[in-house]
Design a protein around this motif. Sequence first.
Motif, PDB file in Angstrom:
ATOM      1  N   ASP A 167      11.798  12.520  -7.149  1.00 44.71           N
ATOM      2  CA  ASP A 167      10.309  12.643  -7.001  1.00 44.71           C
ATOM      3  C   ASP A 167       9.879  11.666  -5.754  1.00 44.71           C
ATOM      4  OD1 ASP A 167       9.743  14.589  -8.718  1.00 44.71           O
ATOM      5  OD2 ASP A 167       9.633  13.268 -10.498  1.00 44.71           O
ATOM      6  N   THR A 168      10.505  10.216  -5.694  1.00 44.23           N
ATOM      7  CA  THR A 168      10.095   9.514  -4.694  1.00 44.23           C
ATOM      8  C   THR A 168      10.622   9.936  -3.214  1.00 44.23           C
ATOM      9  OG1 THR A 168      10.766   7.629  -6.149  1.00 44.23           O
ATOM     10  CG2 THR A 168      10.623   7.179  -3.818  1.00 44.23           C
ATOM     11  N   LEU A 169      11.795  10.548  -2.897  1.00 43.38           N
ATOM     12  CA  LEU A 169      12.204  11.372  -1.693  1.00 43.38           C
ATOM     13  C   LEU A 169      11.117  12.477  -1.507  1.00 43.38           C
ATOM     14  CD1 LEU A 169      15.985  11.144  -1.464  1.00 43.38           C
ATOM     15  CD2 LEU A 169      14.319   9.565  -0.584  1.00 43.38           C
ATOM     16  N   LEU A 170      10.725  13.285  -2.583  1.00 42.32           N
ATOM     17  CA  LEU A 170       9.839  14.207  -2.264  1.00 42.32           C
ATOM     18  C   LEU A 170       8.377  13.397  -1.836  1.00 42.32           C
ATOM     19  CD1 LEU A 170       9.036  17.125  -2.557  1.00 42.32           C
ATOM     20  CD2 LEU A 170       8.329  16.666  -4.965  1.00 42.32           C
ATOM     21  N   ILE A 174       0.947  -0.993   0.198  1.00 39.61           N
ATOM     22  CA  ILE A 174       0.198  -0.062   0.141  1.00 39.61           C
ATOM     23  C   ILE A 174       0.665   1.346  -0.037  1.00 39.61           C
ATOM     24  CG2 ILE A 174      -1.630   1.276   1.584  1.00 39.61           C
ATOM     25  CD1 ILE A 174      -2.862  -0.589  -0.062  1.00 39.61           C
ATOM     26  N   ILE A 175       2.028   1.280   0.816  1.00 41.93           N
ATOM     27  CA  ILE A 175       2.907   2.625   0.873  1.00 41.93           C
ATOM     28  C   ILE A 175       3.467   2.680  -0.575  1.00 41.93           C
ATOM     29  CG2 ILE A 175       5.120   3.339   1.836  1.00 41.93           C
ATOM     30  CD1 ILE A 175       4.140   2.052   4.558  1.00 41.93           C
ATOM     31  N   SER A 195      12.294   3.363  -0.485  1.00 38.70           N
ATOM     32  CA  SER A 195      11.439   4.233   0.485  1.00 38.70           C
ATOM     33  C   SER A 195      10.487   3.652   1.322  1.00 38.70           C
ATOM     34  CB  SER A 195      10.612   5.258  -0.149  1.00 38.70           C
ATOM     35  OG  SER A 195      11.946   6.229  -0.697  1.00 38.70           O
ATOM     36  N   ALA A 196       9.636   2.554   0.824  1.00 39.08           N
ATOM     37  CA  ALA A 196       8.676   1.991   1.392  1.00 39.08           C
ATOM     38  C   ALA A 196       9.232   1.070   2.362  1.00 39.08           C
ATOM     39  CB  ALA A 196       7.754   1.159   0.423  1.00 39.08           C
ATOM     40  N   LEU A 198      10.585   1.786  -9.700  1.00 39.57           N
ATOM     41  CA  LEU A 198      10.160   0.871  -8.936  1.00 39.57           C
ATOM     42  C   LEU A 198      11.138   0.574  -7.559  1.00 39.57           C
ATOM     43  CD1 LEU A 198       7.965  -1.169  -8.419  1.00 39.57           C
ATOM     44  CD2 LEU A 198       9.101  -2.659  -9.977  1.00 39.57           C
ATOM     45  N   LYS A 199      12.405   0.482  -7.972  1.00 43.37           N
ATOM     46  CA  LYS A 199      13.470   0.241  -6.902  1.00 43.37           C
ATOM     47  C   LYS A 199      13.369   1.299  -5.822  1.00 43.37           C
ATOM     48  CE  LYS A 199      18.475  -0.606  -6.332  1.00 43.37           C
ATOM     49  NZ  LYS A 199      19.812  -0.616  -7.058  1.00 43.37           N
TER      50      LYS A 199
END
Length: 641
Positions: free
Chosen positions: A354-357, A233-234, A267-268, A261-262
Motif C-alpha cells: 500500500d505504501t508503494l501504491l 509532510i510527505i 518511501s519518503a 512506519l518504516k
Amino acid sequence: MQPPGASDRCGLTPPEQLSHELALRFASKCYTHLEIAHYKDNFKTLADHQEDVEYWKEDTLCAFLALPEPLKAGPVLYHMCTYLGAFPFPSLAPCILTREAMLKVITIMTGRYKKILKRGDQDKIKLLFRSLAVFDRRHSVASPMDKPNMEDIVKEQLPEDMLKEREVEQGVSSHVAGFAIDEPVNDDEDEDDDDLALAALDSLDAIEVFKHDQRTNRKISHAMIPAENLKKIITLLLLVAGITPLTPLAIYGQRLDGERLKALNTSADAIVAAFDPEPHSRGIRYSNFVKTVTTTLPDLFEPLNALFEHFLFSKNFNLNKYRDALPVIETIEAIPSPIYQSPEDTTFSTIFTDTLLAQMSMSVQISASASSSSSLKNVFASNSRFNQLYSTSSHGTSLSSFSRQVHSWQSSTLVLISGTLPDRNDPIVLGAYLPEPWREKPTAPSSSTDAPSKASCLFQFLPRHCMFLANQYNRTIPFSYFNSKTGIALGCVIPPQQSRTGPPQPPILGPVSVLIDSDLSTCTFQHDGDAGVGAFMTDPGLETAQKNDQESAQPKKAVFDLDTLEVWGISFPLARTGSLSESAGEEDEMIKQRRRLAWEEAEAARRRGVNFGGDKDGARALLEMAGLVGDKAGNRSGGSV
C-alpha cells in the motif's frame, strides 16, 4: 495596526480589512450554505477563546485531523496553515487561525479558490513552497520555545485603542516577532509578484495594497524548505493517500504499526531525494521544488484536498433525523486496498505494498479507457484494481510461465522489478505502467495523439523517486517487448530479424530503458540523456544530478541481480467490495483471464489424451506442423489454431 475599516496613511484599505473581505467572498462563492454551516459548527465546537477572538491551536488542528503522533507532521502542517491563513498578505503571517483564516486555508488546500481565481496549479505550488519554507540559517520548524505565545498573536489582531489601554495597564509592548525562523533578512531587493495573490486582490480591486504589502516580504531566492520538514509532510501524504472526504481519519492512525512506519520513511526518503536538497544545509530551493513537483510528482499534494474537505462535514449534523423513512447512516469504513488478493491464493507474496501504491499515485496517472488517454486519472480516483498475474516468488523464473500468465491478459498492466545496486548496496525498485496489452511481436506506438500508449511510463521508487514519461515523438521504439530467447525489454530498440532460422538479435538499450535477461536473473537499467531519443524521456532531476556528478546520483547504467519480478493486471470493477463485479456492462477482466487460462489448461489436457498409437515423436511433429507446440506456437500454450 489600525481598526478594521480604517485607512492607512497612503489612503489604502488596510490589509486586515481586505483579508476579511476575501474570506467573505470565498465563503459566498466557493461553498454551499450547508457546507458553511458544517464548517462553522466544527470550528466553534473546538475553538479556544482569547478576548473576543475564537481560534484554533496546534493541538486542536492535529486532533481534528487525527494526525498520528509518530509521523511528527503536526507542527509542520500547523505552520503551513498559519502562513496560508494570512493569504494574500505574507506580512500578516504567521497569523492566528481564526474562523476566517482557517476558511482561507481550506479554500487553498482543496483548490476551491479556482471558482473565483482563475489561476493554475503553478501558483498554488509557489504558495505551498512559501508555507513550508524558512528564511534563515536554522532550517527546521521552530521549537516550542521559539514559537510566539498564542495570547501575543491574539493581541496582534486586536484594535489599536484596546492594545494601548492594555499596554498602559501592564507597561509592556504588544509587538510580536513571530516565528523565529521567519525573522526577515537584510534585503533591499523587490520580491517577485505572486500571481495567485494578485488574482485575489484583483478580485477586490486592491492591487496597490498588495504591492505596498510586498515591500515587507522576503526574497523567495533566500527561502529554503528543510528536508526533514518536507519528509514529515510527505509521510503524512503517503499515509492518507487515497483518502476521501468521508473516510474516517482515525483509521489511518490505527493501521500505523512499526512495519508500516518504516516503509513510509523509506518511501519518503526516496521522494525527498528527488528534490535534491543541498548537501550542507539540507534545504530545498524553490527552483528544485517547482521542477520536481511539476515534472516528477504532479499529484504529491493531492491527498490534502480530501483531508481538508473533512472540515465541511460535522458529526453534529444529522439530516436523517428529519426523514423518518431513511435509516441513519452508519460510520463509513475505510476503502479496501486496490491491491487485490484472491481468497483462494495462499501463496500471495509481493513487493507491491500500500505504501508503494501511495508513492506511485503521486506520479502515475492511469487510463480507465482502453481506447483513449484523455481519461487519465489519479490511481485512486480511477477506481482501478490491481490483480497479480505473475510473480517470480509464486510462479518461478520461467519465461514460458511469464508468457502464459501475462500475454493472455487483455488490458493494461503494471510491471515491478526489485534488486540491489552492487556498488552502493542500495535497494532499487523500478516499475512500468503499460496501458496496452503485451504482444508477442514488437509494435511501434500509434501516431494518434489519443492513443493509450501515450500514457505509458517508466518510474523508479528506490533509491530515488523518478518519473520517465513516454516520448510523445516516438514512432518506432516499442514500450514493451518479450521474447523467449532474449528476455523482457522496456523502452529498448528491437533489431529486425536477420534470418527466419537464426536466433533473434538482442534488444539494444535506449536512453531510458530496462532489459531483463532470458533466465530472469539479471536486470539492466539505463538512464542516459546523451544516448539519443528513445521511448521514454529522462527524469530532469536525476539527469541534472548525474551531470553534476553528485554523490547521491546513481550511475547512468546499472546492472544488478533481479530479486523479484511482478506483473499486475489492472481492471476497473464498478465497486470495490472485495468481490468481482461488472463495470459499464462488461464482464470483469479478471473473470475473463481465469476463463482463458482454464480453457487453455483443459485444451492442453485434452490434447495430451489424444491416442497417436504410441508414436510420441510423430505426435509432436504433427503438433509442431499445426503450430500448437514448439517455437511456432508463440504464446498459445495449448490453445487451438
